[in-house]
Design a protein around this motif. Sequence first.
Motif, PDB file in Angstrom:
ATOM      1  N   VAL A 121      -9.879 -40.652  35.459  1.00 41.76           N
ATOM      2  CA  VAL A 121     -10.649 -40.225  34.296  1.00 41.76           C
ATOM      3  C   VAL A 121      -9.776 -39.401  33.343  1.00 41.76           C
ATOM      4  O   VAL A 121      -8.929 -38.621  33.775  1.00 41.76           O
ATOM      5  CB  VAL A 121     -11.888 -39.412  34.742  1.00 41.76           C
ATOM      6  N   PRO A 123      -8.768 -36.531  30.920  1.00 40.10           N
ATOM      7  CA  PRO A 123      -9.168 -35.111  30.870  1.00 40.10           C
ATOM      8  C   PRO A 123     -10.175 -34.855  29.751  1.00 40.10           C
ATOM      9  O   PRO A 123     -10.045 -35.401  28.647  1.00 40.10           O
ATOM     10  CB  PRO A 123      -7.847 -34.385  30.613  1.00 40.10           C
ATOM     11  N   PHE A 124     -11.164 -34.040  30.054  1.00 34.87           N
ATOM     12  CA  PHE A 124     -12.195 -33.727  29.056  1.00 34.87           C
ATOM     13  C   PHE A 124     -12.693 -32.307  29.288  1.00 34.87           C
ATOM     14  O   PHE A 124     -12.469 -31.698  30.342  1.00 34.87           O
ATOM     15  CB  PHE A 124     -13.346 -34.734  29.133  1.00 34.87           C
ATOM     16  N   THR A 125     -13.391 -31.829  28.284  1.00 29.97           N
ATOM     17  CA  THR A 125     -14.004 -30.498  28.360  1.00 29.97           C
ATOM     18  C   THR A 125     -15.398 -30.589  27.759  1.00 29.97           C
ATOM     19  O   THR A 125     -15.588 -31.207  26.708  1.00 29.97           O
ATOM     20  CB  THR A 125     -13.188 -29.463  27.576  1.00 29.97           C
ATOM     21  N   GLN A 133     -17.687 -23.300  29.743  1.00 34.84           N
ATOM     22  CA  GLN A 133     -17.038 -24.600  29.608  1.00 34.84           C
ATOM     23  C   GLN A 133     -16.661 -25.130  30.990  1.00 34.84           C
ATOM     24  O   GLN A 133     -16.292 -24.372  31.885  1.00 34.84           O
ATOM     25  CB  GLN A 133     -15.786 -24.497  28.729  1.00 34.84           C
ATOM     26  N   VAL A 134     -16.777 -26.412  31.094  1.00 37.66           N
ATOM     27  CA  VAL A 134     -16.391 -27.103  32.327  1.00 37.66           C
ATOM     28  C   VAL A 134     -15.336 -28.133  31.953  1.00 37.66           C
ATOM     29  O   VAL A 134     -15.526 -28.910  31.009  1.00 37.66           O
ATOM     30  CB  VAL A 134     -17.604 -27.794  32.996  1.00 37.66           C
ATOM     31  N   LEU A 139     -13.305 -29.741  37.931  1.00 40.58           N
ATOM     32  CA  LEU A 139     -14.082 -30.596  38.827  1.00 40.58           C
ATOM     33  C   LEU A 139     -13.193 -31.256  39.871  1.00 40.58           C
ATOM     34  O   LEU A 139     -13.580 -31.383  41.040  1.00 40.58           O
ATOM     35  CB  LEU A 139     -14.829 -31.659  38.005  1.00 40.58           C
ATOM     36  N   LEU A 140     -11.994 -31.642  39.458  1.00 44.63           N
ATOM     37  CA  LEU A 140     -11.082 -32.277  40.403  1.00 44.63           C
ATOM     38  C   LEU A 140     -10.567 -31.262  41.423  1.00 44.63           C
ATOM     39  O   LEU A 140     -10.426 -31.581  42.603  1.00 44.63           O
ATOM     40  CB  LEU A 140      -9.906 -32.914  39.659  1.00 44.63           C
ATOM     41  N   HIS A 143     -13.002 -30.859  43.911  1.00 44.66           N
ATOM     42  CA  HIS A 143     -13.334 -32.125  44.577  1.00 44.66           C
ATOM     43  C   HIS A 143     -14.806 -32.462  44.391  1.00 44.66           C
ATOM     44  O   HIS A 143     -15.503 -32.838  45.343  1.00 44.66           O
ATOM     45  CB  HIS A 143     -12.979 -32.069  46.061  1.00 44.66           C
ATOM     46  N   ARG A 144     -15.249 -32.310  43.164  1.00 47.33           N
ATOM     47  CA  ARG A 144     -16.644 -32.580  42.846  1.00 47.33           C
ATOM     48  C   ARG A 144     -16.775 -33.951  42.188  1.00 47.33           C
ATOM     49  O   ARG A 144     -16.355 -34.153  41.055  1.00 47.33           O
ATOM     50  CB  ARG A 144     -17.190 -31.503  41.884  1.00 47.33           C
ATOM     51  N   PRO A 145     -17.353 -34.903  42.885  1.00 46.93           N
ATOM     52  CA  PRO A 145     -17.668 -36.161  42.206  1.00 46.93           C
ATOM     53  C   PRO A 145     -18.688 -35.888  41.110  1.00 46.93           C
ATOM     54  O   PRO A 145     -19.554 -35.008  41.269  1.00 46.93           O
ATOM     55  CB  PRO A 145     -18.247 -37.030  43.325  1.00 46.93           C
ATOM     56  N   THR A 146     -18.561 -36.624  40.019  1.00 45.04           N
ATOM     57  CA  THR A 146     -19.342 -36.273  38.832  1.00 45.04           C
ATOM     58  C   THR A 146     -19.951 -37.504  38.177  1.00 45.04           C
ATOM     59  O   THR A 146     -19.325 -38.567  38.121  1.00 45.04           O
ATOM     60  CB  THR A 146     -18.433 -35.544  37.818  1.00 45.04           C
ATOM     61  N   PHE A 147     -21.142 -37.334  37.705  1.00 41.74           N
ATOM     62  CA  PHE A 147     -21.835 -38.371  36.939  1.00 41.74           C
ATOM     63  C   PHE A 147     -22.096 -37.805  35.546  1.00 41.74           C
ATOM     64  O   PHE A 147     -22.770 -36.779  35.407  1.00 41.74           O
ATOM     65  CB  PHE A 147     -23.156 -38.734  37.633  1.00 41.74           C
TER      66      PHE A 147
ATOM     67  N   ALA B  16     -21.924 -33.527  40.934  1.00 42.32           N
ATOM     68  CA  ALA B  16     -22.162 -32.828  39.664  1.00 42.32           C
ATOM     69  C   ALA B  16     -22.718 -33.820  38.654  1.00 42.32           C
ATOM     70  O   ALA B  16     -22.232 -34.953  38.552  1.00 42.32           O
ATOM     71  CB  ALA B  16     -20.857 -32.234  39.150  1.00 42.32           C
ATOM     72  N   PHE B  66     -17.127 -40.561  38.264  1.00 38.74           N
ATOM     73  CA  PHE B  66     -15.813 -40.559  38.932  1.00 38.74           C
ATOM     74  C   PHE B  66     -15.902 -39.760  40.226  1.00 38.74           C
ATOM     75  O   PHE B  66     -16.676 -38.810  40.347  1.00 38.74           O
ATOM     76  CB  PHE B  66     -14.703 -40.015  38.017  1.00 38.74           C
TER      77      PHE B  66
END
Lengths: 154, 105
Positions: A121, A123-125, A133-134, A139-140, A143-147, B16, B66
């Motif tokens: 993915v 990089p984003f903010t 801000q996240v 998140l990486l 180790h947080r999988p994200t939707f 998340a 992801f």
Amino acid sequence: MIHIPVVKAFLAARLGLLGLTLAGLALACGPSAAPESFGGVATAIPAATGIPVVTAMPLATAAPDATAIPAATAMPFATGIPAATAVPAATRIPAATAMPATTAVPAARLPSVGTQAGALVHPFTIKLAGGAQVTSQELLVQHRPTFLFFFASW
Amino acid sequence: MQRLKSIYPEYSDRVAFYAVGSDPTEGIATLESYRQRQGYPWPVAEAVGTSLQDLQVQTQSTKIAFDAQGVIIYRDGYGQGSEASWRKVFQDLAVSAKPAGGAGY
């Protein structure tokens, strides 16, 4: 002035001494090392016999006119026998020891950054309602999988 | 997003989830107000900088998922996806959050 008979006599004397010298050396080395002929210049002596070729030659003994024949005209027999230059068979690398065909080692398969499935993915903010801000990096690290669901209020 | 309401609670502790505004003209206040009106349980956010362009989000209802290693496992556009397919995505994401063998990160 060079006198032909004198030169002939001189060369004959030198060849005779050479033959005697080589004969003596051959006897010292044993019968198997003796060349068949010592009459000529040492062309029959194989390099493997180890016989030193350069022998002491009395240059002036047979020449009545020492100045007529310069030393530079001496027989160049010392350079006539080449050293062993052939590569012995034992030192050759047999074909059986050749390196086998290379086996491919797969490189680490890390996806590159992209936007489609299978890619890393980009990089984003994002900014939350509370102002925090996240980042994708956070998140990486966690180790947080994200939707992510992108929407509009209209 | 209504269909996600039934899925999100099951995985909120392992995955998340962010509802991100796709319209740059809508600020975080507008998005948060919308969330409250709709009763969405997940946090809303606005993209910062060039994040929308970097992720190539051009339409609303774009979905990007992801895993724990940052590898995109799912991407869909407007009108794409179903409750069943999203549930599967959440399941896969949850697995990546907890590696086999129980070893924690």
